[in-house]
Design a protein around this motif. Sequence first.
Motif, PDB file in Angstrom:
ATOM      1  N   UNK A   1      36.333  34.004  37.847  1.00  0.00           N
ATOM      2  CA  UNK A   1      37.216  34.639  36.872  1.00  0.00           C
ATOM      3  C   UNK A   1      37.455  33.715  35.691  1.00  0.00           C
ATOM      4  N   UNK A   2      37.739  34.302  34.583  1.00  0.00           N
ATOM      5  CA  UNK A   2      38.212  33.523  33.439  1.00  0.00           C
ATOM      6  C   UNK A   2      39.721  33.347  33.570  1.00  0.00           C
ATOM      7  N   UNK A   3      40.319  32.411  32.834  1.00  0.00           N
ATOM      8  CA  UNK A   3      41.779  32.278  32.868  1.00  0.00           C
ATOM      9  C   UNK A   3      42.488  33.577  32.497  1.00  0.00           C
ATOM     10  N   UNK A   4      41.916  34.311  31.542  1.00  0.00           N
ATOM     11  CA  UNK A   4      42.515  35.585  31.143  1.00  0.00           C
ATOM     12  C   UNK A   4      42.488  36.574  32.301  1.00  0.00           C
ATOM     13  N   UNK A   5      41.370  36.617  33.015  1.00  0.00           N
ATOM     14  CA  UNK A   5      41.263  37.524  34.160  1.00  0.00           C
ATOM     15  C   UNK A   5      42.194  37.100  35.286  1.00  0.00           C
ATOM     16  N   UNK A   6      42.325  35.789  35.475  1.00  0.00           N
ATOM     17  CA  UNK A   6      43.239  35.298  36.507  1.00  0.00           C
ATOM     18  C   UNK A   6      44.675  35.717  36.199  1.00  0.00           C
ATOM     19  N   UNK A   7      45.029  35.660  34.927  1.00  0.00           N
ATOM     20  CA  UNK A   7      46.372  36.085  34.526  1.00  0.00           C
ATOM     21  C   UNK A   7      46.572  37.572  34.782  1.00  0.00           C
ATOM     22  N   UNK A   8      45.548  38.375  34.480  1.00  0.00           N
ATOM     23  CA  UNK A   8      45.630  39.815  34.732  1.00  0.00           C
ATOM     24  C   UNK A   8      45.768  40.094  36.226  1.00  0.00           C
ATOM     25  N   UNK A   9      45.051  39.320  37.038  1.00  0.00           N
ATOM     26  CA  UNK A   9      45.136  39.527  38.479  1.00  0.00           C
ATOM     27  C   UNK A   9      46.527  39.182  38.998  1.00  0.00           C
ATOM     28  N   UNK A  10      47.143  38.162  38.418  1.00  0.00           N
ATOM     29  CA  UNK A  10      48.484  37.775  38.832  1.00  0.00           C
ATOM     30  C   UNK A  10      49.484  38.891  38.563  1.00  0.00           C
ATOM     31  N   UNK A  11      49.187  39.725  37.569  1.00  0.00           N
ATOM     32  CA  UNK A  11      50.090  40.819  37.215  1.00  0.00           C
ATOM     33  C   UNK A  11      49.938  42.027  38.126  1.00  0.00           C
ATOM     34  N   UNK A  12      48.918  42.005  38.991  1.00  0.00           N
ATOM     35  CA  UNK A  12      48.701  43.133  39.896  1.00  0.00           C
ATOM     36  C   UNK A  12      49.748  43.140  41.001  1.00  0.00           C
ATOM     37  N   UNK A  13      50.143  44.327  41.398  1.00  0.00           N
ATOM     38  CA  UNK A  13      51.195  44.475  42.397  1.00  0.00           C
ATOM     39  C   UNK A  13      50.805  43.862  43.733  1.00  0.00           C
TER      40      UNK A  13
END
Length: 749
Positions: free
Chosen positions: A89-101
């Motif tokens: 993952x990219x850092x941006x994708x990791x951040x998006x994943x962290x936002x997942x419920x």
Amino acid sequence: MIRSKCSCHHHLLVLVMVVLWISPRYVSAGDEHAKDFYIIYLGDRPDNTEETIKTHINLLSSLNISQEEAKERKVYSYTKAFNAFAAKLSPHEAKKMMEMEEVVSVSRNQYRKLHTTKSWDFVGLPLTAKRHLKAERDVIIGVLDTGITPDSESFLDHGLGPPPAKWKGSCGPYKNFTGCNNKIIGAKYFKHDGNVPAGEVRSPIDIDGHGTHTSSTVAGVLVANASLYGIANGTARGAVPSARLAMYKVCWARSGCADMDILAGFEAAIHDGVDIISISIGGPIADYSSDSISVGSFHAMRKGILTVASAGNDGPSSGTVTNHEPWILTVAASGIDRTFKSKIDLGNGKSFSGMGISMFSPKAKSYPLVSGVDAAKNTDDKYLARYCFSDSLDRKKVKGKVMVCRMGGGGVESTIKSYGGAGAIIVSDQYLDNAQIFMAPATSVNSSVGDIIYRYINSTRSASAVIQKTRQVTIPAPFVASFSSRGPNPGSIRLLKPDIAAPGIDILAAFTLKRSLTGLDGDTQFSKFTILSGTSMACPHVAGVAAYVKSFHPDWTPAAIKSAIITSAKPISRRVNKDAEFAYGGGQINPRRAASPGLVYDMDDISYVQFLCGEGYNATTLAPLVGTRSVSCSSIVPGLGHDSLNYPTIQLTLRSAKTSTLAVFRRRVTNVGPPSSVYTATVRAPKGVEITVEPQSLSFSKASQKRSFKVVVKAKQMTPGKIVSGLLVWKSPRHSVRSPIVIYSPTSD
């Protein structure tokens, strides 16, 4: 039976890993960021493995990538002890994943580093020690390390039957790996970034030697006449020669130990059915809920598996101890009563002893003696030449000479040998208490001896010297190694670490023939056994003792085994170890006493959660450990006492150097000795400290009976940075149960 059931056993961990490189085929119009490894924790684990893996793929696909690309990015799924996966993952994708419920938390992957013929006799576990051989054969020790050498004599399986019925592990087949037997009953490797270093293969085979050394220390069989080129000769063996070994290769000689591989090793070990985990690996710990060893060992503890880990090699600086979680048994390194020295004979008739292992007999009575500075290529190179760095030296000035070099890094003797030199005397500013193996005639001396040698060189035009072959020397012991990491615990001011000390200096154990003894260019020394130092060597000593205790008490919890080892330890003199318990914890391991401790301080996983709540953790930060965000500290009964923990040691950190501090510690002990027993408290309080125990007597009428007491510690103001030592001992006619009490004044409020 002491083992407690986990009160929240239905919550299991979900982990996700991500990788540190970028591949052009993974770059889409909306993703142009470099990709890293991350560890992503999800919610409760689904029961179905196939469905779990599908969930991993679907989560990745939700990042606006195809199912096919998601499958390519995912490099590993954890579906046994953890529910997890590794992906790129990219850092941006990791951040998006962290936002997942579904996601609990996200942590970036890191790479960590790796931190005997006499040592077992020295700590009181001779060949004649009482053993429960049938039970010992059922103990399985999982080692997370650099792999293992299956052909070593230390791992022969003569007389051992098939693996215990509980064993669920496997063993290859693997390339260049001859396979397992009834001693090494399991072997796996983990390298999920896909970057296998040059010279290594996808196999549990050990090309570094570290894993072979630690494995044979903990459970190697008896090997007569083991030595390193004749020194340290004797019978090599582990603590529990009849126990079984399972190797989980998570470290690679040239690339270190990745968090995601460490977690995979823990998951496999838990699933396979090991009883004890030994891990001589470490690194900085940000917090207990994101560190891979912390998370893995917590889940091992919940399954009844004790993790024994090295304290680190960053001593003697204070506050450097690592692997300091309360559910881990943290091991410092101590010295035994031998070392290895080489005599230096100078041309003026004076002689000195240098530290190190040099197996070369001199071919001449003496050689010209030259300092590195005097062998510099030119004036501009003189500063670097004092360290004998290769590009700074004049070959003609080195050839045939014994060089005197300041310590500036490893491999000095390799440089001198390649230049045709006759040997190297290395002057070190560090305290010399462990013997480095040299690939050419060489030895190390301290600065005061070095200054004498430099003055001799400057006093004559014909200085000469010779370095004699190494000999074994008897020294006073035990003492804590200078390199062994010290407390205070950087993770908690309420928890004493390290827990225990064990031999970690100049330990002879099995090695690999796939690398030379030093690994340096030009080294032609190979041996089936070698001598190594480090908390890495101390850790398997304690893991072996834990396995020894387990063989007598198969039903004991990890906390009970840990308590037995700490409270039975032999005291180490504070006079020669100024850092006191911050250096050695409870003291030196005492194996036979640990098997019969009398009383134990027992705990389950909820006790550790209560401790973490007291440390300021919350539902979010607890989630990677307990597997869900639904565990809230506000809904958990607070732990009792100042530290909210039923620990076998006590630490009071003063609130201020200007005022007195009072704290009440609550403890509960379980009777594991004679059913009818009476224990009386004996207290030793240092000057300026009052320690009281209530009640002062504990009576037991049956086995496994529990009794509670409180310890009140009141300390006057102390100089910042000062540590003083107290002691509580519960004594019966047959047992003494020691609990160190440490009072510490921080260097800053």
